[in-house]
Scaffold this motif. Structure first.
Motif, PDB file in Angstrom:
ATOM      1  N   ILE A  66       0.382  -1.171   0.075  1.00  0.00           N
ATOM      2  CA  ILE A  66      -0.153  -0.147   0.432  1.00  0.00           C
ATOM      3  C   ILE A  66       0.699   1.293   0.299  1.00  0.00           C
ATOM      4  O   ILE A  66       0.335   2.142  -0.773  1.00  0.00           O
ATOM      5  CB  ILE A  66      -1.366  -0.167   0.969  1.00  0.00           C
ATOM      6  CG1 ILE A  66      -2.123  -1.076   0.982  1.00  0.00           C
ATOM      7  CG2 ILE A  66      -1.840   1.217   1.033  1.00  0.00           C
ATOM      8  CD1 ILE A  66      -3.231  -1.421   2.370  1.00  0.00           C
ATOM      9  N   SER A  67       1.700   1.327   0.723  1.00  0.00           N
ATOM     10  CA  SER A  67       2.709   2.652   0.846  1.00  0.00           C
ATOM     11  C   SER A  67       3.377   2.301  -0.564  1.00  0.00           C
ATOM     12  O   SER A  67       3.292   3.790  -0.615  1.00  0.00           O
ATOM     13  CB  SER A  67       4.165   2.061   2.230  1.00  0.00           C
ATOM     14  OG  SER A  67       4.704   3.097   1.454  1.00  0.00           O
ATOM     15  N   SER A  89      10.024  -6.862 -12.438  1.00  0.00           N
ATOM     16  CA  SER A  89       8.863  -8.422 -13.030  1.00  0.00           C
ATOM     17  C   SER A  89       8.981  -9.478 -12.127  1.00  0.00           C
ATOM     18  O   SER A  89       7.872 -10.667 -12.068  1.00  0.00           O
ATOM     19  CB  SER A  89       9.347  -8.495 -14.144  1.00  0.00           C
ATOM     20  OG  SER A  89      10.611  -9.234 -14.140  1.00  0.00           O
ATOM     21  N   GLN A  90       9.514  -9.482 -10.962  1.00  0.00           N
ATOM     22  CA  GLN A  90       9.836 -10.572 -10.108  1.00  0.00           C
ATOM     23  C   GLN A  90       8.483 -10.422  -8.594  1.00  0.00           C
ATOM     24  O   GLN A  90       8.487 -10.944  -7.885  1.00  0.00           O
ATOM     25  CB  GLN A  90      11.032 -10.669  -9.150  1.00  0.00           C
ATOM     26  CG  GLN A  90      12.141 -11.378 -10.280  1.00  0.00           C
ATOM     27  CD  GLN A  90      13.313 -11.478 -10.214  1.00  0.00           C
ATOM     28  OE1 GLN A  90      13.491 -11.371  -8.933  1.00  0.00           O
ATOM     29  NE2 GLN A  90      14.238 -11.430 -11.121  1.00  0.00           N
ATOM     30  N   GLY A  91       8.378  -9.407  -8.734  1.00  0.00           N
ATOM     31  CA  GLY A  91       7.137  -8.442  -7.833  1.00  0.00           C
ATOM     32  C   GLY A  91       7.665  -7.846  -6.806  1.00  0.00           C
ATOM     33  O   GLY A  91       6.621  -7.712  -5.628  1.00  0.00           O
ATOM     34  N   LYS A  92       9.041  -7.017  -7.238  1.00  0.00           N
ATOM     35  CA  LYS A  92       9.610  -6.777  -5.554  1.00  0.00           C
ATOM     36  C   LYS A  92       9.565  -5.447  -5.603  1.00  0.00           C
ATOM     37  O   LYS A  92       9.386  -4.372  -6.758  1.00  0.00           O
ATOM     38  CB  LYS A  92      11.068  -7.462  -5.979  1.00  0.00           C
ATOM     39  CG  LYS A  92      11.770  -8.526  -5.752  1.00  0.00           C
ATOM     40  CD  LYS A  92      12.906  -8.887  -5.885  1.00  0.00           C
ATOM     41  CE  LYS A  92      13.434 -10.629  -6.016  1.00  0.00           C
ATOM     42  NZ  LYS A  92      14.561 -10.264  -5.569  1.00  0.00           N
ATOM     43  N   PRO A  93       9.370  -4.645  -4.211  1.00  0.00           N
ATOM     44  CA  PRO A  93       8.830  -3.531  -4.476  1.00  0.00           C
ATOM     45  C   PRO A  93      10.421  -2.798  -4.171  1.00  0.00           C
ATOM     46  O   PRO A  93      11.278  -3.220  -4.130  1.00  0.00           O
ATOM     47  CB  PRO A  93       7.783  -3.270  -2.341  1.00  0.00           C
ATOM     48  CG  PRO A  93       8.381  -4.645  -2.068  1.00  0.00           C
ATOM     49  CD  PRO A  93       9.284  -5.604  -3.755  1.00  0.00           C
ATOM     50  N   TYR A  94      10.110  -1.387  -4.573  1.00  0.00           N
ATOM     51  CA  TYR A  94      10.847  -0.095  -5.134  1.00  0.00           C
ATOM     52  C   TYR A  94      12.237  -0.039  -4.047  1.00  0.00           C
ATOM     53  O   TYR A  94      13.564  -0.602  -4.165  1.00  0.00           O
ATOM     54  CB  TYR A  94      10.896   1.108  -4.461  1.00  0.00           C
ATOM     55  CG  TYR A  94       9.978   1.506  -5.936  1.00  0.00           C
ATOM     56  CD1 TYR A  94       9.561   0.703  -7.086  1.00  0.00           C
ATOM     57  CD2 TYR A  94       9.758   2.863  -6.234  1.00  0.00           C
ATOM     58  CE1 TYR A  94       9.146   0.662  -8.038  1.00  0.00           C
ATOM     59  CE2 TYR A  94       8.359   3.250  -7.451  1.00  0.00           C
ATOM     60  CZ  TYR A  94       7.845   2.266  -7.870  1.00  0.00           C
ATOM     61  OH  TYR A  94       7.586   2.351  -8.932  1.00  0.00           O
ATOM     62  N   LYS A  95      11.955  -0.629  -2.551  1.00  0.00           N
ATOM     63  CA  LYS A  95      12.610  -0.541  -1.399  1.00  0.00           C
ATOM     64  C   LYS A  95      13.217  -2.027  -1.336  1.00  0.00           C
ATOM     65  O   LYS A  95      14.809  -2.206  -0.884  1.00  0.00           O
ATOM     66  CB  LYS A  95      11.902  -0.902   0.200  1.00  0.00           C
ATOM     67  CG  LYS A  95      13.072  -0.263   1.518  1.00  0.00           C
ATOM     68  CD  LYS A  95      11.323  -0.232   2.098  1.00  0.00           C
ATOM     69  CE  LYS A  95      12.745   0.501   3.925  1.00  0.00           C
ATOM     70  NZ  LYS A  95      13.406  -0.371   4.233  1.00  0.00           N
TER      71      LYS A  95
END
Length: 131
Positions: free
Chosen positions: A36-37, A85-91
């Protein structure tokens, strides 16, 4: 979009209708708060499972065989796009490749500009066509 549904049609319709991401209700609460963040910061949260489905949907749509221009992304931009593309968030991307969160956002803006993409799913789709 937060839903129990994982079928291709609903994913595609949600993203085309303007959803910035797609998460299932099986997402652990801690991760859900992170996602969400991430969405609030301009990201496009989706699990790696959903991202893989989006890539497959985009590949299917590309079977028409349009002539495309060459992608000119830097190796760092390709690395970041692959992690997205692996679904990792920016952080998590920032932590994994030892750069700041803001640098990740900067690279992603450049990726979107270079690919003429308006979303994470679209950027991944365009890049996957070149593989």
């Amino acid at each position: 979009m937060l839903t129990i549904h994982e079928d291709n049609e609903r994913i595609f319709k949600a993203l085309l209708s303007g959803a910035c991401g797609y998460l299932t209700k099986q997402t652990p609460p801690v991760e859900l708060l992170e996602w969400i963040s991430e969405a609030n910061e301009g990201g496009s949260p989706m699990s790696s499972h959903i991202a893989a489905k989006v890539l497959e949907l985009m590949r299917e749509l590309d079977k028409a065989g349009n002539e495309e221009e060459e992608i000119k992304l830097s190796s760092r931009e390709f690395e970041i796009l692959n992690l997205l593309s692996q679904g990792k968030p920016y952080k998590k991307i920032a932590d994994e490749i030892n750069i700041s969160y803001h640098t990740v956002r900067y690279h992603i803006r450049n990726i979107y500009d270079k690919l003429h993409a308006g979303s994470q799913a679209e950027a991944i789709s365009i890049a996957s066509k070149k593989d």
